[in-house]
Design a protein around this motif. Structure first.
Motif, short mmCIF file in Angstrom:
data_model
loop_
_atom_site.label_atom_id
_atom_site.label_comp_id
_atom_site.label_asym_id
_atom_site.label_seq_id
_atom_site.Cartn_x
_atom_site.Cartn_y
_atom_site.Cartn_z
N LEU A 86 31.35 37.24 39.39
CA LEU A 86 32.19 38.21 38.69
C LEU A 86 31.53 38.66 37.39
O LEU A 86 31.58 39.85 37.03
CB LEU A 86 33.57 37.60 38.40
N LYS A 87 30.91 37.72 36.70
CA LYS A 87 30.19 38.06 35.48
C LYS A 87 29.01 39.00 35.79
O LYS A 87 28.77 39.98 35.07
CB LYS A 87 29.68 36.80 34.79
N ARG A 88 28.33 38.71 36.88
CA ARG A 88 27.19 39.53 37.28
C ARG A 88 27.65 40.95 37.67
O ARG A 88 26.97 41.94 37.37
CB ARG A 88 26.48 38.87 38.46
N ILE A 89 28.80 41.05 38.32
CA ILE A 89 29.37 42.36 38.66
C ILE A 89 29.59 43.18 37.39
O ILE A 89 29.29 44.37 37.34
CB ILE A 89 30.68 42.18 39.44
N GLY A 90 30.13 42.52 36.37
CA GLY A 90 30.35 43.20 35.10
C GLY A 90 29.06 43.69 34.48
O GLY A 90 29.00 44.80 33.93
N GLN A 91 28.01 42.88 34.57
CA GLN A 91 26.73 43.26 33.98
C GLN A 91 26.12 44.46 34.70
O GLN A 91 25.54 45.36 34.07
CB GLN A 91 25.77 42.07 34.03
N LEU A 92 26.23 44.48 36.02
CA LEU A 92 25.59 45.53 36.81
C LEU A 92 26.35 46.86 36.77
O LEU A 92 25.74 47.93 36.79
CB LEU A 92 25.43 45.08 38.26
N THR A 93 27.66 46.79 36.72
CA THR A 93 28.47 48.00 36.78
C THR A 93 28.94 48.48 35.42
O THR A 93 29.36 49.65 35.28
CB THR A 93 29.72 47.79 37.66
N GLY A 94 28.91 47.59 34.42
CA GLY A 94 29.46 47.94 33.12
C GLY A 94 30.97 47.85 33.09
O GLY A 94 31.61 48.27 32.12
N LEU A 95 31.57 47.29 34.13
CA LEU A 95 33.02 47.13 34.23
C LEU A 95 33.34 45.65 34.31
O LEU A 95 33.02 44.98 35.29
CB LEU A 95 33.55 47.86 35.47
N ASP A 96 33.96 45.12 33.29
CA ASP A 96 34.21 43.69 33.18
C ASP A 96 35.46 43.31 33.98
O ASP A 96 36.57 43.74 33.63
CB ASP A 96 34.40 43.31 31.72
#
Length: 210
Positions: free
Chosen positions: A171-181
């Motif tokens: 989930l943290k990695r998703i936030g980093q890649l998409t800019g959506l936390d």
């Protein structure tokens, strides 16, 4: 036993339960893959849409068939039945695409999701928000499961057969890649909207909507 025989038996049990609950007044077009029901509003099984009669009906059908039943309902006047049937099928298709839990869904439950699937530049723009995850299918599946389980880390981890710490990392990695936390309400809203839009954007080659 032959799976086809088992499926037909389940269907017969479901049809018998439907007939018993609706007094034989429900019209149905059913197969082992699903189908459509037309139930008069004054049928005892419905009571009214707000009293839970239809929810009990779906639960009873699921119990009788011994399989989880997923259904959508649209209330319509007689002359509106063809359009209402199409709308109900659209909603059901959306529920299945989103891996929602079995049960009964009304249009009010899905109004936002339905609007997000309408063709147009908004659909394309939202769907593109998840393009950074194309190279990471495990992250995309984690997001899909996390939303489908109501943001339960434990249930997400069980379904993916990974540790909860792995879910947190993804989930943290998703936030980093998409800019959506995913940990923030605004980021989570956009991620859910993007997943819905992407599901439909990619449904048919050429960006078509079925």
């Amino acid at each position: 036993m032959d799976p086809k025989v088992v499926a037909r038996r389940k269907l017969r049990r479901l049809q018998a339960e439907l007939s018993a609950r609706c007094g034989g007044r429900a019209l149905s077009l059913l197969s082992v893959d699903g189908g459509t029901l037309l139930i008069p509003e004054d049928t005892a099984a419905t009571d009214t849409v707000t009293t839970g009669g239809l929810d009990e009906l779906v639960l009873g059908l699921s119990t009788a068939a011994q399989v989880p039943v997923t259904a959508t309902v649209i209330t319509a006047a007689t002359q509106q039945i063809p359009d209402a049937a199409d709308r109900a099928h659209e909603l059901l298709d959306m529920v299945l695409r989103l891996d929602s839990t079995p049960g009964l869904y009304r249009f009010a439950d899905l109004a936002m999701e339905y609007q997000l699937t309408r063709p147009g530049p908004g659909l394309d723009r939202l769907g593109a928000l998840l393009d950074p995850l194309d190279a990471y299918p495990d992250l995309l599946e984690t997001l899909r499961r996390h939303l489908a389980t109501g943001l339960s880390r434990q249930r997400t981890a069980r379904q993916l057969q990974v540790h909860t710490n792995t879910v947190d990392y993804r989930l943290k990695r998703i936030g980093q890649l998409t800019g959506l936390d995913p940990a923030q309400p605004s980021g989570l809203w956009y991620l859910r909207a993007a997943l819905i839009a992407r599901t439909y954007r990619d449904a048919v080659p050429g960006n078509g909507i079925r």
